[in-house]
Design a protein around this motif. Sequence first.
Motif, PDB file in Angstrom:
ATOM      1  N   TYR A  32     -36.221  27.407  43.840  1.00 26.23           N
ATOM      2  CA  TYR A  32     -37.238  27.155  42.826  1.00 26.23           C
ATOM      3  C   TYR A  32     -37.030  28.120  41.662  1.00 26.23           C
ATOM      4  O   TYR A  32     -36.467  29.207  41.823  1.00 26.23           O
ATOM      5  N   CYS A  33     -37.510  27.712  40.498  1.00 21.28           N
ATOM      6  CA  CYS A  33     -37.393  28.541  39.295  1.00 21.28           C
ATOM      7  C   CYS A  33     -38.143  29.854  39.485  1.00 21.28           C
ATOM      8  O   CYS A  33     -39.250  29.881  40.038  1.00 21.28           O
ATOM      9  N   ALA A  34     -37.566  30.939  39.027  1.00 14.38           N
ATOM     10  CA  ALA A  34     -38.171  32.255  39.207  1.00 14.38           C
ATOM     11  C   ALA A  34     -39.423  32.436  38.360  1.00 14.38           C
ATOM     12  O   ALA A  34     -40.233  33.317  38.657  1.00 14.38           O
ATOM     13  N   GLY A  40     -35.148  22.962  42.054  1.00 14.72           N
ATOM     14  CA  GLY A  40     -33.751  22.719  41.693  1.00 14.72           C
ATOM     15  C   GLY A  40     -33.278  23.399  40.435  1.00 14.72           C
ATOM     16  O   GLY A  40     -32.824  22.728  39.507  1.00 14.72           O
ATOM     17  N   PRO A  41     -33.328  24.712  40.338  1.00 16.07           N
ATOM     18  CA  PRO A  41     -32.825  25.385  39.127  1.00 16.07           C
ATOM     19  C   PRO A  41     -31.299  25.299  39.042  1.00 16.07           C
ATOM     20  O   PRO A  41     -30.607  25.460  40.042  1.00 16.07           O
ATOM     21  N   ARG A  42     -30.796  25.046  37.856  1.00 12.63           N
ATOM     22  CA  ARG A  42     -29.349  24.974  37.626  1.00 12.63           C
ATOM     23  C   ARG A  42     -28.889  25.962  36.549  1.00 12.63           C
ATOM     24  O   ARG A  42     -27.766  25.884  36.067  1.00 12.63           O
ATOM     25  N   VAL A  50     -31.673  36.188  38.159  1.00 12.27           N
ATOM     26  CA  VAL A  50     -32.641  35.180  38.587  1.00 12.27           C
ATOM     27  C   VAL A  50     -32.105  33.793  38.247  1.00 12.27           C
ATOM     28  O   VAL A  50     -31.371  33.601  37.278  1.00 12.27           O
ATOM     29  N   PHE A  51     -32.501  32.801  39.077  1.00 15.22           N
ATOM     30  CA  PHE A  51     -32.210  31.393  38.812  1.00 15.22           C
ATOM     31  C   PHE A  51     -33.444  30.741  38.203  1.00 15.22           C
ATOM     32  O   PHE A  51     -34.578  31.075  38.573  1.00 15.22           O
ATOM     33  N   MET A  52     -33.209  29.792  37.277  1.00 14.04           N
ATOM     34  CA  MET A  52     -34.340  29.199  36.550  1.00 14.04           C
ATOM     35  C   MET A  52     -34.015  27.756  36.176  1.00 14.04           C
ATOM     36  O   MET A  52     -32.863  27.302  36.271  1.00 14.04           O
ATOM     37  N   CYS A  53     -35.051  27.058  35.717  1.00 14.47           N
ATOM     38  CA  CYS A  53     -34.891  25.678  35.260  1.00 14.47           C
ATOM     39  C   CYS A  53     -34.417  25.667  33.808  1.00 14.47           C
ATOM     40  O   CYS A  53     -34.323  26.708  33.152  1.00 14.47           O
ATOM     41  N   SER A  72     -25.026  28.654  32.574  1.00 13.62           N
ATOM     42  CA  SER A  72     -25.180  27.488  33.430  1.00 13.62           C
ATOM     43  C   SER A  72     -24.450  27.719  34.743  1.00 13.62           C
ATOM     44  O   SER A  72     -23.356  28.302  34.775  1.00 13.62           O
ATOM     45  N   VAL A  73     -25.041  27.243  35.825  1.00 15.69           N
ATOM     46  CA  VAL A  73     -24.434  27.447  37.142  1.00 15.69           C
ATOM     47  C   VAL A  73     -23.137  26.650  37.249  1.00 15.69           C
ATOM     48  O   VAL A  73     -22.137  27.140  37.803  1.00 15.69           O
TER      49      VAL A  73
END
Length: 285
Positions: A32-34, A40-42, A50-53, A72-73
């Motif tokens: 999930y977005c931080a 689904g954060p990419r 941190v991962f985010m949307c 971008s991932v």
Amino acid sequence: MTTRSEREKAQKLNEQHQAILSKLLREDDNKYCADCEAKGPRWASWNLGVFMCIRCAGIHRNLGVHISRVKSVNLDQWTPEQIQSMVDMGNSRARKLYEAHLPENFRRPQTDQAVEVFIRDKYERKKYYDEEAQATAPQKSSEAVPPSTSPSSLADKSRQEKEREKKKEEKKKEKDIDRVERHNNTKELDHGSGKRGHAGAPLRTVRKRGRRGARRQPLERIALASIIMANARSLRNKIDDLQAHVRYYKFKEACILVLMETKLGKNDLDSEMAMDGFGVPKRTD
């Protein structure tokens, strides 16, 4: 320009990084977005870890690279240091650090304006930041194997360093060979040709500054160039004279044909026409 082996190494390293990022995204907190907890954060901020949307990624970009650096991932290329930063932090440790003083009854904002205000309070103003957890957060995953310090990567680095050293040595040898050849050529021009100036002294040379430093150009070449130019001018004048003669003889031949048609002889033409020194027909009275 990169070689084929370098492109293959870069592609292999990128595949390894993608595998590590996919493994991190399978963790519960990273699903999930931080910031807004969207599924689904990419996207990711590699300096914050941190991962985010995609919506929060746009807001992070507006913060500036001195606060958040977004990648971008899947679409961007990652370096080993950036991957290690994501491994060390993650969404769970980042929340403990940046949301330590968040109220218990706090509800995550959903509108764009509210999300931007929350993100600026969280990372720019550090409203909920815990300074005591800063020293302990990165140390928990310091034992994780970084891609840049693995044995294979160390071997690749040593191999690349050896290749660089070999290339440097080859370039140095080529430069030395070129320098020796240039020196020999100047010697042959100055002394080996056997041509000398006044009183048996060797011909003087003129320094000419070029792209690769100072090069010598003998005065013999300059004199030869001037002689060639003078000969070219005299040859051009001779050609002009020959062309004038040709024009005259063509004119004379045409006059003969006309006189023959009018039943006059060639002697009449010779008595009436003469040629001056420049090949121009002249009438004699």
